[in-house]
Motif scaffolding. Structure first.
Motif, short mmCIF file in Angstrom:
data_model
loop_
_atom_site.label_atom_id
_atom_site.label_comp_id
_atom_site.label_asym_id
_atom_site.label_seq_id
_atom_site.Cartn_x
_atom_site.Cartn_y
_atom_site.Cartn_z
N GLN A 104 111.63 -51.65 17.67
CA GLN A 104 112.98 -52.14 17.34
C GLN A 104 113.34 -51.89 15.88
O GLN A 104 113.98 -52.71 15.23
N TRP A 105 112.94 -50.72 15.37
CA TRP A 105 113.32 -50.35 14.02
C TRP A 105 114.74 -49.79 14.02
O TRP A 105 115.26 -49.37 15.04
N HIS A 106 115.35 -49.79 12.84
CA HIS A 106 116.72 -49.31 12.71
C HIS A 106 116.75 -47.79 12.54
O HIS A 106 115.76 -47.16 12.14
N ALA A 107 117.92 -47.21 12.80
CA ALA A 107 118.08 -45.76 12.70
C ALA A 107 117.84 -45.27 11.27
O ALA A 107 117.28 -44.18 11.06
N ALA A 108 118.26 -46.06 10.27
CA ALA A 108 118.06 -45.65 8.88
C ALA A 108 116.58 -45.46 8.58
O ALA A 108 116.19 -44.52 7.88
N THR A 109 115.75 -46.36 9.12
CA THR A 109 114.31 -46.22 8.93
C THR A 109 113.79 -44.96 9.59
O THR A 109 112.93 -44.25 9.06
N ALA A 110 114.34 -44.65 10.77
CA ALA A 110 113.92 -43.44 11.47
C ALA A 110 114.22 -42.20 10.65
O ALA A 110 113.40 -41.27 10.56
N TRP A 111 115.41 -42.15 10.04
CA TRP A 111 115.76 -40.99 9.24
C TRP A 111 114.83 -40.85 8.03
O TRP A 111 114.45 -39.73 7.64
N VAL A 112 114.46 -41.98 7.42
CA VAL A 112 113.53 -41.93 6.29
C VAL A 112 112.18 -41.38 6.72
O VAL A 112 111.60 -40.48 6.08
N ILE A 113 111.66 -41.89 7.83
CA ILE A 113 110.35 -41.44 8.31
C ILE A 113 110.39 -39.97 8.69
O ILE A 113 109.46 -39.20 8.37
N LEU A 114 111.44 -39.54 9.35
CA LEU A 114 111.56 -38.13 9.72
C LEU A 114 111.70 -37.25 8.47
O LEU A 114 111.16 -36.14 8.42
#
Length: 405
Positions: free
Chosen positions: A155-165
């Motif tokens: 349940q992480w946010h999309a902003a976190t996903a973009w940072v990780i990617l």
């Protein structure tokens, strides 16, 4: 492979698995997602056109500094990492620009990496391995898809996903940074070099196809861009509409990546001694079948099989189409490869806006996606029929290709 996984799997296609997270966070809606996807595809088209005309520009302006393929690759990889990180910023107004530039960067990396790698392999007498690198985009799609699946589960946010990617893109870039060096490298024509020959050393037949034949070929190839892009852009969202609450919703995108990898490896084993238009028609029918499977059986097995099958011809049809250009117009292959790439890009660009229109004109989201997928499958079937018609209208030169000494 790593370079293509970064540019294509993350820079170009990571938006697909992140999109459901952005929709859940409420930072975009389906209409906005369609236009963000379109911005990326326009950027890819723009980047491909720049690569197409790059040799002409350098010949027209000889005073420009000579830049080798490895330098373009490095620049594109750095841009991919930075632009991916930029999507984490809460600045929706610049997101279309970031996705556009990411498309430009992915085109540069795809074409110049292909040319650079094929040149290196040729020097080592291993041209037959050229097609293996095209498993990279599939690996990148799998990697980004699996990572996003885990983040959705947490349940992480999309902003976190973009940072990780973005961090992942940076790590992958650092791994291959020393590989792409400019020592003893000459500037290349990326379009002409970007098409591997599974049957290394094949000399194109001595033919010169008419302009009308080349335009029909470009039209058929452009239909593939429209045919696959609807599923490739909206697959996770479509799966959520069909299977709400399923724990496997985010696994369909990695399955498509696996299919891309398998198809890329298989395409290097296909002999290029017959009429490639039959192979192209077969690729189109396979992708249309994959969409039909998902429509006929919107279940877990249906989406798994449909996703995997959709990916198999993804790079193979490009490989076959560009080889067909080399056969038909060996003297002007570069220009027509650019034309096919541009028309394919137009087909991709048309896909997301078409979905947006269908969603507005239908009573439910499910009906809108169903109609969009039916149109996409119809485009692929039409493209396949055009190739079969071409085999009758313009029969292949009976002279078999000769192998270079």
């Amino acid at each position: 492979m790593i370079a293509l996984a970064t540019a294509m799997g993350i820079g170009r296609f990571a938006f697909t698995p992140v999109m459901p997270m952005m929709l859940h966070d409420g930072v975009i809606n389906l209409l906005g997602a369609s236009w963000l996807a379109t911005a990326n595809y326009i950027g890819y088209l723009f980047g491909a056109l720049i690569c197409t005309f790059q040799p002409l520009i350098w010949r027209r302006f000889p005073s420009l500094p000579q830049v080798g393929a490895s330098s373009w690759v490095r620049a594109g990889l750095v841009a991919t990492a930075l632009l991916t990180l930029g999507m984490s910023l809460n600045l929706p107004g610049i997101w279309p620009l970031l996705r556009f530039l990411a498309g430009v960067a992915s085109a540069f990396v795809f074409l110049f990496t292909s040319g650079w790698c094929l040149g290196q392999l040729a020097r080592h007498g291993a041209s037959g391995l050229g097609g293996v690198m095209y498993a990279g985009p599939g690996a990148g799609i799998m990697l980004s898809g699996l990572m996003c699946s885990g983040m959705v589960a947490l349940q992480w946010h999309a902003a976190t996903a973009w940072v990780i990617l973005g961090v992942m893109a940076s790590i992958l870039t650092s791994i291959v940074w020393r590989t792409f060096h400019a020592s003893n490298e000459k500037p290349i024509d990326p379009i002409a070099a970007a098409v591997p020959s599974a049957a290394a050393g094949v000399v194109p037949a001595k033919v010169r196809a008419s302009r009308s034949q080349m335009l029909v070929l470009a039209l058929a190839y452009g239909l593939a861009g429209l045919g696959y892009i609807v599923t490739a852009t909206f697959l996770p969202v479509i799966a959520r509409q069909a299977l709400p609450g399923s724990p496997f919703l985010d696994m369909f995108w990695p399955m498509l990546g696996l299919g891309v990898m398998v198809g890329a490896l298989l395409s290097t084993r296909v002999p290029l001694t017959g009429d490639l238009r039959y192979l192209l028609a077969g690729c189109y029918f396979i992708q249309a079948l994959s969409i039909g499977i998902s429509l006929w059986s919107p279940t877990l097995p249906g989406f798994v099989i449909g996703s995997f099958v959709l990916g198999i011809p993804f790079t193979a049809l490009t490989f076959f189409a560009m080889q067909e250009v080399r056969r038909l117009r060996p003297d002007t292959a570069t220009s027509y490869m650019g034309l096919l790439t541009a028309v394919y890009g137009v087909g991709q660009i048309a896909g997301p806006p078409m979905v947006a229109v269908m969603l507005r004109r239908t009573a439910t989201v499910e009906a809108g996606f169903t109609l969009s997928l039916e149109i996409a499958a119809g485009a692929l079937v039409l493209g396949a029929l055009i190739y079969l018609w071409m085999t009758r209208m313009w029969p292949m030169n009976p002279e078999r290709p000769r192998r270079a000494a």
